[in-house]
Scaffold this motif. Structure first.
Motif, short mmCIF file in Angstrom:
data_model
loop_
_atom_site.label_atom_id
_atom_site.label_comp_id
_atom_site.label_asym_id
_atom_site.label_seq_id
_atom_site.Cartn_x
_atom_site.Cartn_y
_atom_site.Cartn_z
N ARG A 13 0.86 -1.19 0.00
CA ARG A 13 0.00 0.00 0.00
C ARG A 13 0.89 1.24 0.00
NH1 ARG A 13 -0.37 -1.98 5.30
NH2 ARG A 13 0.22 -0.50 6.93
N PRO A 14 0.37 2.36 -0.45
CA PRO A 14 1.19 3.57 -0.52
C PRO A 14 1.66 4.01 0.86
CG PRO A 14 -0.83 3.83 -1.79
CD PRO A 14 -0.98 2.58 -0.99
N ALA A 15 2.88 4.48 0.91
CA ALA A 15 3.42 5.00 2.17
C ALA A 15 2.72 6.31 2.53
CB ALA A 15 4.92 5.24 2.03
N ARG A 16 2.57 6.55 3.81
CA ARG A 16 2.13 7.87 4.29
C ARG A 16 3.37 8.65 4.70
NH1 ARG A 16 -1.39 6.89 9.18
NH2 ARG A 16 -1.43 9.18 9.21
N VAL A 17 3.59 9.75 4.04
CA VAL A 17 4.79 10.55 4.31
C VAL A 17 4.37 11.95 4.72
CG1 VAL A 17 7.00 11.37 3.41
CG2 VAL A 17 6.03 9.22 2.55
N GLU A 18 4.87 12.39 5.86
CA GLU A 18 4.65 13.74 6.33
C GLU A 18 6.00 14.41 6.59
OE1 GLU A 18 2.20 13.45 9.80
OE2 GLU A 18 0.47 12.61 8.71
N LEU A 19 5.96 15.69 6.86
CA LEU A 19 7.18 16.41 7.19
C LEU A 19 7.20 16.73 8.68
CD1 LEU A 19 7.65 18.92 4.22
CD2 LEU A 19 8.92 16.82 4.68
N GLU A 20 8.32 16.44 9.30
CA GLU A 20 8.51 16.77 10.71
C GLU A 20 9.83 17.52 10.84
OE1 GLU A 20 9.87 13.99 14.01
OE2 GLU A 20 7.71 14.10 14.42
N ASP A 21 9.75 18.79 11.16
CA ASP A 21 10.95 19.64 11.21
C ASP A 21 11.72 19.59 9.89
OD1 ASP A 21 10.35 20.25 13.87
OD2 ASP A 21 11.50 18.53 14.60
N GLY A 22 10.95 19.54 8.79
CA GLY A 22 11.58 19.55 7.47
C GLY A 22 12.09 18.21 7.01
N LYS A 23 11.89 17.15 7.80
CA LYS A 23 12.37 15.82 7.44
C LYS A 23 11.19 14.89 7.11
CE LYS A 23 16.76 16.63 8.18
NZ LYS A 23 17.74 16.61 7.08
N ALA A 24 11.40 14.01 6.13
CA ALA A 24 10.36 13.04 5.77
C ALA A 24 10.12 12.11 6.96
CB ALA A 24 10.77 12.24 4.54
N TYR A 25 8.84 11.95 7.30
CA TYR A 25 8.46 11.22 8.51
C TYR A 25 7.30 10.28 8.21
CZ TYR A 25 6.41 10.53 13.21
OH TYR A 25 5.88 9.99 14.37
N SER A 26 7.34 9.06 8.78
CA SER A 26 6.27 8.09 8.63
C SER A 26 5.41 8.08 9.88
CB SER A 26 6.83 6.68 8.39
OG SER A 26 5.81 5.72 8.51
N LEU A 111 11.39 15.10 -2.09
CA LEU A 111 12.03 14.82 -0.80
C LEU A 111 13.44 14.26 -0.94
CD1 LEU A 111 8.96 13.20 1.02
CD2 LEU A 111 9.81 15.54 1.23
N SER A 112 13.97 14.25 -2.15
CA SER A 112 15.31 13.70 -2.35
C SER A 112 16.38 14.62 -1.78
CB SER A 112 15.58 13.49 -3.85
OG SER A 112 15.64 14.75 -4.51
N ALA A 113 17.51 14.05 -1.44
CA ALA A 113 18.64 14.84 -0.98
C ALA A 113 19.12 15.73 -2.12
CB ALA A 113 19.76 13.93 -0.50
N LEU A 114 19.55 16.92 -1.78
CA LEU A 114 19.97 17.89 -2.80
C LEU A 114 21.09 17.33 -3.67
CD1 LEU A 114 19.71 20.78 -3.91
CD2 LEU A 114 21.43 21.49 -2.22
N GLU A 115 21.98 16.55 -3.08
CA GLU A 115 23.13 16.03 -3.81
C GLU A 115 22.75 15.08 -4.94
OE1 GLU A 115 24.41 16.65 0.53
OE2 GLU A 115 22.64 15.95 -0.59
N VAL A 116 21.54 14.48 -4.85
CA VAL A 116 21.11 13.52 -5.87
C VAL A 116 19.79 13.97 -6.51
CG1 VAL A 116 22.35 11.50 -4.98
CG2 VAL A 116 20.10 12.10 -4.03
N SER A 117 19.55 15.26 -6.55
CA SER A 117 18.28 15.76 -7.08
C SER A 117 18.11 15.44 -8.56
CB SER A 117 18.17 17.26 -6.84
OG SER A 117 19.25 17.95 -7.46
#
Length: 645
Positions: A13-26, A111-117
């Motif tokens: 099933r699809p992941a639920r992804v939210e932002l917590e302090d700017g970080k991807a959070y489940s 939500l990817s890291a800038l280095e691998v955008s």
């Protein structure tokens, strides 16, 4: 850690992804997707092990990584970037990752890291819908393969078909998602390690260390990343049974239809020299010569092998067509969508119940929608008899042009107007014998992709191929001008902007004959009445004729050729049912045939399957599914039924 909870299989099933302090959070697992110290930094320090992985893939033919927990894909993206930047990289990289809760393509990119955008943008373009099973993505002209397997890791880990050089363990915290660190799962994943393979993870829990140690890894703690003081690194020291495959340097492919052309392309991506022989002047003749064909998946409530093959194959063919379009600048695929209309009202009702029950699984809307008659008619542009499944990513593919583009992009020698009468073994070589007994060519490995001629060339009378002649009725380019997308049901109808308009197709079996052109056209035109409520008169302008070769059960035949007399001698002499064995295989002789009416949706997947069998690369499909394609399956059935001894 609690490892004694119920072991019920988790559904994709699809992941639920939210932002917590700017970080991807489940919110489901109450954990962040990566360390706050930086996802890319962790990927490089922990999983690429401060350069250990690049050092180990240096100058190798291929390198395989297995990962449990794809998440946002940072480990893969960092690996891809490191591989691209390494002048001593392996020639090919296989990356297999297990994931039960996939994120979306938008989340991969945003939500990817800038280095691998930039790498994340490439991945997002190919990202598949949230469907269980295997999804093979290709990068760098096929030199990098990402095989995403969506499903419960504890189930998947028992039935993979690969051997890896490195194992990445990157789930949520064991306290949050115990299943990802279960000792049974870790033991199963360890079974696929080559001798000398490494395991890396940020997790240093005692239960994890014990499970990996028991599985044969010699472990050590190394300096961690960020606030994590330590990480885990290990080397597989347990002895492994080595399955030595003879290096394949050259292959002759007999047949240049969808099967043979795709196989030639897949083999050349593996660095193998390929030569193609066909009796036609140009590739993509006979049943593969269609100017346009419908490329679409197939829904069944029980998710039959045919349904799985057409679904997973659909995505692979679609991807390959898009890649070839970029390479050649030629239009090969039109994404128009396709409607799979129910044959009967009772079937539509059954589909409605399947959707309500999420059978065989929940269908994501970007893959398929079950529409009622009014909704379907609006999308199609004509008034339909009933509703059905609308696949928005489906469309029309130029089958014959596809074959020719594959041969051209492969840059393989093509020998046309050449009829092969037999294939004989001489020494270590397989020889192609022509009409006058002459040797046309020879090689250690030959693959027969000759459709209706395959059984005779392989000397396998029980290969189980059914020959199905058929015709498509061609209409005026002004007929069905309002049709917006192809409709498939009890027959099909398609209309392209370049003037192609077809209705089909007949299955001209001897028991329903004799067949004339008039009878074929009348049969096809009658199909219009099963699809449409009403339609204006049409004018027949011609026909396209061909003979399909369909495997037993309408699924293809893929694998090593079988010496039937040797197979029978083993089975007749055995007191018990023999296990599948290589002792009855014709070493170096292979077959890919029997695609039937689904050559477009299955040819790429089957070509990748066979290429993996021949080269030892990770198989891009469930081994149980691949087993249903085995060349000896019809012979085995006939033996059990007492029809052959």
């Amino acid at each position: 850690m609690i490892f004694n909870r119920a072991n019920a299989t988790q559904k994709v099933r699809p992941a639920r992804v939210e932002l917590e302090d700017g970080k991807a959070y489940s919110p489901e697992f109450e954990d962040i997707y990566a360390t706050r110290s930086g996802a890319y930094g962790q990927a490089c320090h922990v999983f690429l092990s401060e350069g250990d992985i690049p050092n180990r893939w240096a100058d190798k033919e291929s390198f395989t990584i297995l990962e449990n927990g794809f998440g946002l894909g940072t480990n893969f993206l960092a690996t891809l970037k490191a591989w691209r930047n390494d002048p001593h990289r392996s020639k090919r990289l296989n990356y297999v990752s297990l994931e039960c809760f996939p994120v979306t393509d938008q989340e991969i990119q945003s939500l990817s890291a800038l280095e691998v955008s930039e790498e994340a943008k490439e991945l997002a373009k190919q990202w598949p819908p949230c469907l269980p099973g295997y999804h093979t993505l290709s990068f760098d002209e096929g030199r990098v393969r990402l095989i995403l397997v969506f499903g419960d890791s504890m189930e998947l880990a028992k039935k993979l078909s690969l051997s890896y050089d490195a194992l990445f363990l990157d789930g949520f915290s064991p306290d949050k998602n115990w299943r990802m660190w279960n000792s049974e799962l870790l033991r199963d994943l360890s079974r696929y390690a080559k001798e000398g393979a490494t395991v890396t993870t940020w997790c240093t829990k005692g239960d994890v260390r014990r499970a990996l140690t028991d599985a044969g890894f010699a472990l050590e703690k190394k300096k961690g990343f960020g606030k994590k003081r330590e990480r885990l690194f290990g080397v597989m020291k347990a002895k492994r049974t080595k399955h030595i495959l003879r290096p394949i340097n050259e292959v002759i492919v007999v047949g240049a239809g969808l099967a043979g052309a795709n196989l030639a392309y897949s083999l050349t991506l593996q660095g193998i020299n390929v030569r193609v022989v066909d009796e036609a002047a140009v590739p993509g003749a006979a049943a593969s010569a269609l100017p346009w064909g419908i490329l679409h998946p197939h829904f069944t409530r029980d998710d039959s092998p045919l349904s799985k093959l057409s679904r997973e194959g659909f995505f692979m063919t679609r991807s390959r067509l898009r890649q070839l379009e970029v390479q050649t600048g030629e239009c090969l695929f039109k994404e128009l969508g396709c409607l799979q209309m129910a044959h009967k009202d009772t079937i539509y009702e059954d589909w409605l119940k399947a959707v309500a029950d999420n059978k065989p699984f929940k269908i994501p809307e970007n893959y398929g929608l079950l529409l009622n008659r009014q909704e379907a008619s609006q999308i199609v542009g004509l008034e339909l008899k009933r509703g059905g499944w609308y696949f928005p990513m489906a469309g029309m593919a130029r089958a014959g042009a596809f074959c020719r583009a594959l041969i051209a992009a492969s840059a393989v020698p093509y020998r046309g107007n050449t009829t092969v009468r037999s294939i004989d073994k001489k020494g270590e070589k397989w020889q192609l014998i022509g009409e006058f007994g002459e040797v046309i060519d020879e090689a250690d490995n030959v693959v027969v992709c000759a459709a209706t001629a395959s059984s005779d060339l392989l000397k396998e009378p029980h290969l189980g191929l059914d020959l199905l002649p058929g015709r498509i009725t061609l209409l005026r380019d002004t007929d069905f001008g309002d049709l917006k997308c192809p409709v498939s049901g009890e027959g099909y109808i398609a209309h392209m902007e370049d003037g192609y308009c077809g209705v089909g197709a007949t299955y001209e079996l001897p028991r329903t004959g004799p067949w004339t052109e008039q009878k074929a056209h009348l049969t096809n035109l009658e199909k219009l009445d099963t699809l449409l409520v009403d339609h204006l008169p049409v004018v027949v302008t011609g026909a396209y004729c061909g003979v399909r070769a369909a495997g037993s059960g309408r699924v293809p035949v893929v694998g090593a050729s079988v010496d039937e007399s040797r197979w029978l001698s083993v089975w007749n002499a055995s007191e018990h049912i023999p296990q599948d064995s290589k002792c009855w295989e014709n070493k170096g002789l292979w077959v890919l045939a029997g695609l039937g009416s689904r050559g477009l949706s299955m040819s790429v997947l089957c070509a990748e399957m066979l290429t993996s069998m021949m080269t030892g690369a990770p198989l891009p499909a469930d081994p149980a599914l691949i087993k249903t394609l085995a060349p000896q399956r019809y012979l085995k059935r006939q033996w059990f039924n007492g029809k052959v001894r």
